[in-house]
Design an enzyme around this catalytic site. Structure first.
Site, mmCIF file in Angstrom:
data_model
loop_
_atom_site.group_PDB
_atom_site.id
_atom_site.type_symbol
_atom_site.label_atom_id
_atom_site.label_comp_id
_atom_site.label_asym_id
_atom_site.label_seq_id
_atom_site.Cartn_x
_atom_site.Cartn_y
_atom_site.Cartn_z
ATOM 1 N N ASP A 169 48.434 -33.282 -35.909
ATOM 2 C CA ASP A 169 49.824 -32.943 -35.604
ATOM 3 C C ASP A 169 50.617 -34.253 -35.602
ATOM 4 O O ASP A 169 51.122 -34.694 -36.650
ATOM 5 C CB ASP A 169 49.866 -32.215 -34.238
ATOM 6 C CG ASP A 169 51.267 -31.933 -33.714
ATOM 7 O OD1 ASP A 169 52.242 -32.376 -34.330
ATOM 8 O OD2 ASP A 169 51.403 -31.267 -32.654
ATOM 9 N N GLU A 179 43.131 -29.945 -32.065
ATOM 10 C CA GLU A 179 44.366 -30.543 -32.573
ATOM 11 C C GLU A 179 44.609 -31.898 -31.920
ATOM 12 O O GLU A 179 44.551 -32.032 -30.699
ATOM 13 C CB GLU A 179 45.521 -29.569 -32.259
ATOM 14 C CG GLU A 179 46.874 -29.993 -32.802
ATOM 15 C CD GLU A 179 47.963 -28.945 -32.523
ATOM 16 O OE1 GLU A 179 47.640 -27.783 -32.192
ATOM 17 O OE2 GLU A 179 49.139 -29.313 -32.614
ATOM 18 N N SER A 191 50.785 -20.889 -27.887
ATOM 19 C CA SER A 191 50.302 -22.137 -27.298
ATOM 20 C C SER A 191 50.517 -22.065 -25.792
ATOM 21 O O SER A 191 51.645 -21.869 -25.333
ATOM 22 C CB SER A 191 51.079 -23.312 -27.892
ATOM 23 O OG SER A 191 50.739 -24.509 -27.244
ATOM 24 N N ASP A 225 44.444 -28.172 -28.047
ATOM 25 C CA ASP A 225 45.372 -29.242 -28.465
ATOM 26 C C ASP A 225 45.391 -30.315 -27.385
ATOM 27 O O ASP A 225 45.721 -30.044 -26.229
ATOM 28 C CB ASP A 225 46.782 -28.658 -28.664
ATOM 29 C CG ASP A 225 47.783 -29.679 -29.209
ATOM 30 O OD1 ASP A 225 47.395 -30.846 -29.445
ATOM 31 O OD2 ASP A 225 48.962 -29.297 -29.401
ATOM 32 N N GLY A 244 55.071 -25.649 -33.321
ATOM 33 C CA GLY A 244 56.316 -25.363 -32.606
ATOM 34 C C GLY A 244 56.700 -26.513 -31.705
ATOM 35 O O GLY A 244 55.860 -27.355 -31.346
ATOM 36 N N LYS A 293 46.100 -26.133 -24.184
ATOM 37 C CA LYS A 293 46.300 -27.572 -24.057
ATOM 38 C C LYS A 293 45.165 -28.142 -23.213
ATOM 39 O O LYS A 293 44.812 -27.562 -22.172
ATOM 40 C CB LYS A 293 47.641 -27.848 -23.381
ATOM 41 C CG LYS A 293 48.848 -27.442 -24.227
ATOM 42 C CD LYS A 293 49.074 -28.420 -25.355
ATOM 43 C CE LYS A 293 50.368 -28.122 -26.079
ATOM 44 N NZ LYS A 293 50.613 -29.070 -27.180
ATOM 45 N N LYS A 297 55.080 -29.542 -38.723
ATOM 46 C CA LYS A 297 56.312 -29.313 -37.953
ATOM 47 C C LYS A 297 57.466 -29.887 -38.755
ATOM 48 O O LYS A 297 57.420 -31.059 -39.153
ATOM 49 C CB LYS A 297 56.235 -30.016 -36.596
ATOM 50 C CG LYS A 297 55.264 -29.370 -35.619
ATOM 51 C CD LYS A 297 55.280 -30.069 -34.282
ATOM 52 C CE LYS A 297 54.254 -29.433 -33.347
ATOM 53 N NZ LYS A 297 54.078 -30.207 -32.114
ATOM 54 N N LYS A 302 46.013 -20.944 -28.315
ATOM 55 C CA LYS A 302 45.865 -22.407 -28.257
ATOM 56 C C LYS A 302 46.006 -22.855 -26.817
ATOM 57 O O LYS A 302 46.927 -22.449 -26.111
ATOM 58 C CB LYS A 302 46.940 -23.051 -29.136
ATOM 59 C CG LYS A 302 47.147 -24.538 -28.927
ATOM 60 C CD LYS A 302 47.946 -25.117 -30.078
ATOM 61 C CE LYS A 302 49.018 -26.065 -29.609
ATOM 62 N NZ LYS A 302 49.847 -26.529 -30.738
HETATM 63 O O1 OSB Z 1 51.672 -30.444 -29.636
HETATM 64 O O2 OSB Z 1 52.081 -28.622 -30.606
HETATM 65 C C1 OSB Z 1 52.361 -29.429 -29.735
HETATM 66 C C2 OSB Z 1 55.103 -28.095 -27.452
HETATM 67 C C3 OSB Z 1 55.855 -29.233 -27.281
HETATM 68 C C4 OSB Z 1 55.470 -30.389 -27.903
HETATM 69 C C5 OSB Z 1 54.310 -30.438 -28.671
HETATM 70 C C6 OSB Z 1 53.547 -29.304 -28.844
HETATM 71 C C7 OSB Z 1 53.948 -28.106 -28.200
HETATM 72 C C8 OSB Z 1 53.194 -26.867 -28.269
HETATM 73 C C9 OSB Z 1 53.935 -25.564 -28.058
HETATM 74 O O3 OSB Z 1 52.000 -26.815 -28.406
HETATM 75 C C10 OSB Z 1 54.612 -25.088 -29.290
HETATM 76 C C11 OSB Z 1 55.565 -23.954 -29.037
HETATM 77 O O4 OSB Z 1 55.196 -22.979 -28.391
HETATM 78 O O5 OSB Z 1 56.720 -24.038 -29.519
HETATM 79 MG MG MG Z 2 50.168 -30.336 -31.089
#
Ligand code: OSB
Ligand code: MG
Length: 371
Positions: free
Chosen positions: A241, A216, A138, A191, A293, A166, A265, A164
């Site tokens: 999520d 997402e 991500s 995401d 994550g 953001k 999660k 992924k």
């Molecule tokens: O939305 O999945 C998410 C990180 C922090 C809070 C929310 C998210 C995320 C990530 C990264 O997308 C996940 C990771 O690399 O641990």
């Molecule tokens: Mg997410």
């Protein structure tokens, strides 16, 4: 037989991420969280990790609320009830509404302890079978498109199975189109962390051109109704999520056809037992799942790996290599990824040793609770 838990240790840790991580809500560089430890009469030690951030941007929980819940409510409930299996906590924690991340932090330590007492790996205790799991990465919002392309290029070369990105309003369609044109064969997903509303439906529909693996959580953090309307108007699979906190949420999202994919999660749903129940109902209903994550350190990462060995985790998750996040992780060996694959450790419990020195170095506060 009752799990004879004698003691809990609650350590608050502070660790710096190698790189700041930016989402539609802001940037994280310093991570604060708890390592929970459950110790039994024979001295077996089970470990868990909390995932709430210092501010409530992802969900309503924080590091402080986690501590409050654990100290003032959850440990008391464990004291007052006999626990013979970690699944019992689903019932034991019921009097406390919400606060899933706090519950999960304790539940994870008890799952690890349970598996170690049986001398089996945690993944086996959960009913998982995979020996290897596929992982993606991500990537937070970058300062420029050029920097994003460079970053993607690096992870693709490292072998990560999907990328992924953001997104947020103003950093979405154009950026993704650029990414797709440079990496036409790489599985790409986006995401939004709830950065849009149904008013953006025309804009979001344009993403259908890009052949994304999924989008997402485009809409509100607690919504499944608007997501259902959006999914009906888009080909791109929606993955939920933030909106999925429980088995019940999952069943309703499936009924409403709010998504085709769920990011599970462990912390968000209150622990491994609930995560497993969600997995099972998704499997029955043909909903693909993957493990999300929360920028975890090694203990949380190990729990994610164990969960991902269950069969319906058919899409690569966000559990990447320790070294991408931390100069030094708190487990030995650290989590390593080769060609986008993690080999699931076969040792008892979480399967990784605690690096006691690292744990000590990052601990800023420690409390012991005798049961
Ligand atoms: O939305 O999945 C998410 C990180 C922090 C809070 C929310 C998210 C995320 C990530 C990264 O997308 C996940 C990771 O690399 O641990
Ligand atoms: Mg997410």
């Amino acid at each position: 037989m009752t799990i004879p838990i004698k003691q809990f240790k609650l350590r608050r840790l502070r660790m710096m991420l190698n790189n700041p991580f930016t989402t539609s809500f802001g940037t994280i560089q310093e991570k604060e969280f708890f390592v929970t430890e459950a110790i039994d009469e024979e001295g077996n030690r089970g470990f868990g990790e909390s995932v709430a951030f210092t501010s409530p941007w992802y969900n309503e929980e924080t590091v402080q609320t986690t501590q409050h819940m654990i100290k003032d409510f959850l440990i008391k409930l464990i004291q007052e009830n006999k626990i013979s299996h970690p699944d019992d906590l689903l019932e034991v924690f019921k009097p406390i509404r919400g606060n899933n991340m706090a519950k999960s932090a304790l539940e994870g330590a008890i799952w690890d302890l349970y598996a170690k007492r049986l001398n089996i790996p945690l993944y086996e205790a959960l009913g998982g079978t995979k020996k290897e799991i596929d992982v993606g990465i991500s990537i937070g919002i970058q300062p420029s498109v050029e920097k994003l392309l460079q970053t993607i290029n690096y992870y693709v070369k490292e072998g990560y199975k999907r990328i992924k990105i953001k997104i947020k309003p103003g950093w979405d369609y154009e950026v993704l189109r650029e990414v797709k044109s440079h990496f036409p064969t790489v599985p790409i997903m986006a995401d939004a962390n709830s950065a849009y509303t149904l008013k953006d439906i025309d804009h979001l529909q344009k993403l259908d051109e890009l052949d994304l693996l999924m989008i997402e959580q485009p809409l509100a953090h607690d919504d499944i109704v608007d997501h259902s309307k959006l999914q009906a108007a888009m080909h791109t699979p929606i993955c939920l999520d933030e909106s999925i906190h429980s088995l019940e949420d999952t069943q309703k999202a499936i009924q409403l056809q709010s998504c085709k994919i769920i990011n599970i999660k462990i912390g968000r749903v209150g622990g491994l037992s609930e995560a497993k129940r969600i997995h099972d109902v998704c499997k029955q209903n043909g909903i693909d799942v993957w493990c999300g994550g929360m920028l975890e350190a090694g203990i949380g990462r190990a729990h994610n790996i164990a969960l991902t060995t269950l069969p319906q985790f058919v899409l690569p998750g966000d559990t990447a290599a320790s070294a991408l996040y931390w100069k030094k992780d708190i487990i030995k060996p650290e989590v390593v990824v080769e060609n986008g694959v993690i080999s699931v450790p076969d040792r008892p419990g979480i399967g990784y040793e605690i690096d006691e020195q690292a744990l000590k170095n990052f601990t800023v506060e420690e409390e012991v609770f005798h049961l």
